[in-house]
Write a protein that holds these residues in place. Structure first.
Motif, PDB file in Angstrom:
ATOM      1  N   ARG A 102       0.828  -1.208   0.000  1.00  0.00           N
ATOM      2  CA  ARG A 102       0.000   0.000   0.000  1.00  0.00           C
ATOM      3  C   ARG A 102       0.859   1.255   0.000  1.00  0.00           C
ATOM      4  N   ASN A 103       2.001   1.224   0.703  1.00  0.00           N
ATOM      5  CA  ASN A 103       2.877   2.390   0.822  1.00  0.00           C
ATOM      6  C   ASN A 103       3.916   2.467  -0.294  1.00  0.00           C
ATOM      7  N   SER A 104       3.892   1.526  -1.210  1.00  0.00           N
ATOM      8  CA  SER A 104       4.900   1.466  -2.262  1.00  0.00           C
ATOM      9  C   SER A 104       4.786   2.645  -3.220  1.00  0.00           C
ATOM     10  N   LYS A 105       5.935   3.157  -3.634  1.00  0.00           N
ATOM     11  CA  LYS A 105       5.996   4.218  -4.634  1.00  0.00           C
ATOM     12  C   LYS A 105       6.197   3.653  -6.041  1.00  0.00           C
ATOM     13  N   VAL A 106       6.361   2.330  -6.135  1.00  0.00           N
ATOM     14  CA  VAL A 106       6.581   1.675  -7.427  1.00  0.00           C
ATOM     15  C   VAL A 106       5.225   1.429  -8.098  1.00  0.00           C
ATOM     16  N   VAL A 107       5.108   1.848  -9.346  1.00  0.00           N
ATOM     17  CA  VAL A 107       3.854   1.713 -10.084  1.00  0.00           C
ATOM     18  C   VAL A 107       3.831   0.390 -10.840  1.00  0.00           C
ATOM     19  N   GLU A 108       2.760  -0.366 -10.675  1.00  0.00           N
ATOM     20  CA  GLU A 108       2.593  -1.626 -11.401  1.00  0.00           C
ATOM     21  C   GLU A 108       2.094  -1.312 -12.805  1.00  0.00           C
ATOM     22  N   LEU A 109       2.896  -1.647 -13.813  1.00  0.00           N
ATOM     23  CA  LEU A 109       2.544  -1.365 -15.203  1.00  0.00           C
ATOM     24  C   LEU A 109       1.978  -2.615 -15.863  1.00  0.00           C
ATOM     25  N   THR A 110       0.935  -2.419 -16.663  1.00  0.00           N
ATOM     26  CA  THR A 110       0.284  -3.508 -17.375  1.00  0.00           C
ATOM     27  C   THR A 110       0.105  -3.127 -18.839  1.00  0.00           C
ATOM     28  N   GLU A 111      -0.405  -4.053 -19.625  1.00  0.00           N
ATOM     29  CA  GLU A 111      -0.668  -3.762 -21.034  1.00  0.00           C
ATOM     30  C   GLU A 111      -1.686  -2.631 -21.181  1.00  0.00           C
ATOM     31  N   GLU A 112      -2.588  -2.511 -20.207  1.00  0.00           N
ATOM     32  CA  GLU A 112      -3.630  -1.495 -20.287  1.00  0.00           C
ATOM     33  C   GLU A 112      -3.115  -0.089 -19.982  1.00  0.00           C
ATOM     34  N   ASN A 113      -2.185   0.056 -19.030  1.00  0.00           N
ATOM     35  CA  ASN A 113      -1.786   1.404 -18.615  1.00  0.00           C
ATOM     36  C   ASN A 113      -0.375   1.796 -19.039  1.00  0.00           C
ATOM     37  N   PHE A 114       0.350   0.916 -19.711  1.00  0.00           N
ATOM     38  CA  PHE A 114       1.759   1.165 -20.005  1.00  0.00           C
ATOM     39  C   PHE A 114       1.976   2.461 -20.792  1.00  0.00           C
ATOM     40  N   ASP A 115       1.314   2.610 -21.925  1.00  0.00           N
ATOM     41  CA  ASP A 115       1.558   3.778 -22.781  1.00  0.00           C
ATOM     42  C   ASP A 115       1.162   5.078 -22.088  1.00  0.00           C
ATOM     43  N   ALA A 116       0.037   5.050 -21.363  1.00  0.00           N
ATOM     44  CA  ALA A 116      -0.396   6.258 -20.656  1.00  0.00           C
ATOM     45  C   ALA A 116       0.589   6.634 -19.560  1.00  0.00           C
ATOM     46  N   GLU A 117       1.070   5.645 -18.818  1.00  0.00           N
ATOM     47  CA  GLU A 117       2.005   5.930 -17.724  1.00  0.00           C
ATOM     48  C   GLU A 117       3.350   6.421 -18.253  1.00  0.00           C
ATOM     49  N   VAL A 118       3.895   5.736 -19.235  1.00  0.00           N
ATOM     50  CA  VAL A 118       5.199   6.122 -19.778  1.00  0.00           C
ATOM     51  C   VAL A 118       5.126   7.498 -20.437  1.00  0.00           C
ATOM     52  N   GLY A 119       3.941   7.861 -20.909  1.00  0.00           N
ATOM     53  CA  GLY A 119       3.767   9.183 -21.512  1.00  0.00           C
ATOM     54  C   GLY A 119       3.750  10.314 -20.497  1.00  0.00           C
ATOM     55  N   ARG A 120       3.689   9.978 -19.212  1.00  0.00           N
ATOM     56  CA  ARG A 120       3.636  11.014 -18.172  1.00  0.00           C
ATOM     57  C   ARG A 120       4.976  11.691 -17.949  1.00  0.00           C
ATOM     58  N   GLY A 121       6.070  10.974 -18.248  1.00  0.00           N
ATOM     59  CA  GLY A 121       7.397  11.530 -17.997  1.00  0.00           C
ATOM     60  C   GLY A 121       8.430  10.431 -17.936  1.00  0.00           C
ATOM     61  N   PRO A 122       9.656  10.751 -17.528  1.00  0.00           N
ATOM     62  CA  PRO A 122      10.711   9.729 -17.443  1.00  0.00           C
ATOM     63  C   PRO A 122      10.284   8.576 -16.539  1.00  0.00           C
ATOM     64  N   TYR A 123      10.562   7.345 -16.982  1.00  0.00           N
ATOM     65  CA  TYR A 123      10.140   6.154 -16.237  1.00  0.00           C
ATOM     66  C   TYR A 123      11.265   5.133 -16.220  1.00  0.00           C
ATOM     67  N   PHE A 124      11.619   4.674 -15.032  1.00  0.00           N
ATOM     68  CA  PHE A 124      12.606   3.611 -14.870  1.00  0.00           C
ATOM     69  C   PHE A 124      11.826   2.358 -14.460  1.00  0.00           C
ATOM     70  N   VAL A 125      11.938   1.293 -15.254  1.00  0.00           N
ATOM     71  CA  VAL A 125      11.061   0.138 -15.085  1.00  0.00           C
ATOM     72  C   VAL A 125      11.859  -1.156 -14.939  1.00  0.00           C
ATOM     73  N   GLU A 126      11.423  -1.983 -14.011  1.00  0.00           N
ATOM     74  CA  GLU A 126      11.974  -3.329 -13.853  1.00  0.00           C
ATOM     75  C   GLU A 126      10.962  -4.342 -14.372  1.00  0.00           C
ATOM     76  N   VAL A 127      11.434  -5.289 -15.163  1.00  0.00           N
ATOM     77  CA  VAL A 127      10.613  -6.421 -15.586  1.00  0.00           C
ATOM     78  C   VAL A 127      11.029  -7.617 -14.737  1.00  0.00           C
ATOM     79  N   TYR A 128      10.071  -8.194 -14.016  1.00  0.00           N
ATOM     80  CA  TYR A 128      10.401  -9.227 -13.043  1.00  0.00           C
ATOM     81  C   TYR A 128       9.478 -10.434 -13.184  1.00  0.00           C
ATOM     82  N   ALA A 129       9.789 -11.467 -12.436  1.00  0.00           N
ATOM     83  CA  ALA A 129       8.936 -12.651 -12.318  1.00  0.00           C
ATOM     84  C   ALA A 129       8.938 -13.074 -10.858  1.00  0.00           C
ATOM     85  N   ASP A 130       7.780 -13.507 -10.369  1.00  0.00           N
ATOM     86  CA  ASP A 130       7.676 -13.888  -8.963  1.00  0.00           C
ATOM     87  C   ASP A 130       8.617 -15.028  -8.590  1.00  0.00           C
ATOM     88  N   TRP A 131       8.872 -15.935  -9.542  1.00  0.00           N
ATOM     89  CA  TRP A 131       9.714 -17.094  -9.234  1.00  0.00           C
ATOM     90  C   TRP A 131      11.209 -16.796  -9.332  1.00  0.00           C
TER      91      TRP A 131
END
Length: 219
Positions: free
Chosen positions: A21-50
């Motif tokens: 809840r307190n995280s500052k990291v934004v969860e990006l998905t196929e639905e919001n990726f372009d809109a979020e990245v269009g907001r400004g500079p974005y540093f993104v990690e691609v991860y897997a739970d395993w």
């Protein structure tokens, strides 16, 4: 002992939910990726739970989001769940890191320490080579490719809404899908006919105003 383990497990879950809840990291998905990245500079990690290395870098990534707050957005993408984004980014392994800025993309593959990550996001990317524009997912070509790859997801979403929420049968939905291009073709033909009618005959448009009607030749 079992009670103590149960209490510890419950407390861990509470702490995890509170941290999310307190995280500052934004969860990006196929639905919001372009809109979020269009907001400004974005540093993104691609991860897997395993992925064990992803779990190791997770606390640092959270700290980085707090460090860069107000300067650069920090996000993450769940690779196995967002396969269309994996294709757009060309991800080869986990974790992968990308900086998106001004329609360009840089991939980061150096040390995962907080200082190095922050330095790259702020100024270090300038010394690195950006992806070719035709590969960058935040370029014009990348956004168009994203729209194309998003069509099946949009169709699936509309299908579920019409079928499950509104009760339309599969036969009805197939009929609608077949009708759409037919109606579109009719509208296009009518539009072309209206435009050509308004323009009139090219011969009539280019006839000189002073030209008199032709007279038959008399010997």
């Amino acid at each position: 002992l079992l009670n103590l383990c149960s209490v510890a497990s419950d407390q861990l879950k509470v702490n995890l939910k509170s941290s999310q809840r307190n995280s500052k990291v934004v969860e990006l998905t196929e639905e919001n990726f372009d809109a979020e990245v269009g907001r400004g500079p974005y540093f993104v990690e691609v991860y897997a739970d395993w992925c064990s290395r992803c779990r190791q870098v997770a606390p640092t990534w959270e700290e980085l989001a707090r460090e860069l707050e107000g300067e650069i957005f920090v996000g993450k993408i769940d690779g196995p769940k967002q396969k269309a984004l994996l294709s757009r980014l060309g991800v080869q392994g986990y974790p992968s890191f990308f900086l998106f800025k001004d329609g360009k993309t840089w991939e980061y593959s150096s040390s995962r320490s907080l200082n190095n990550l922050a330095a790259f996001a702020r100024e270090g990317y300038k010394k690195a080579e950006a992806m070719p524009f035709y590969k960058a997912p935040n370029s014009m070509i990348g956004r168009v490719f994203g729209m194309i790859t998003g069509v099946p997801r949009l169709i699936e979403k509309e299908y579920r809404e019409l079928h499950e929420d509104h009760g339309y049968s599969n036969l009805t939905l197939i009929g609608i899908m077949l009708l759409i291009p037919v109606v579109g073709g009719i509208v296009l033909i009518c539009a072309i006919d209206i435009v050509s009618t308004r323009q009139g005959s090219p011969v009539a448009q280019h006839r000189p105003a002073h030209a008199a009607p032709g007279r038959p030749h008399v010997e």
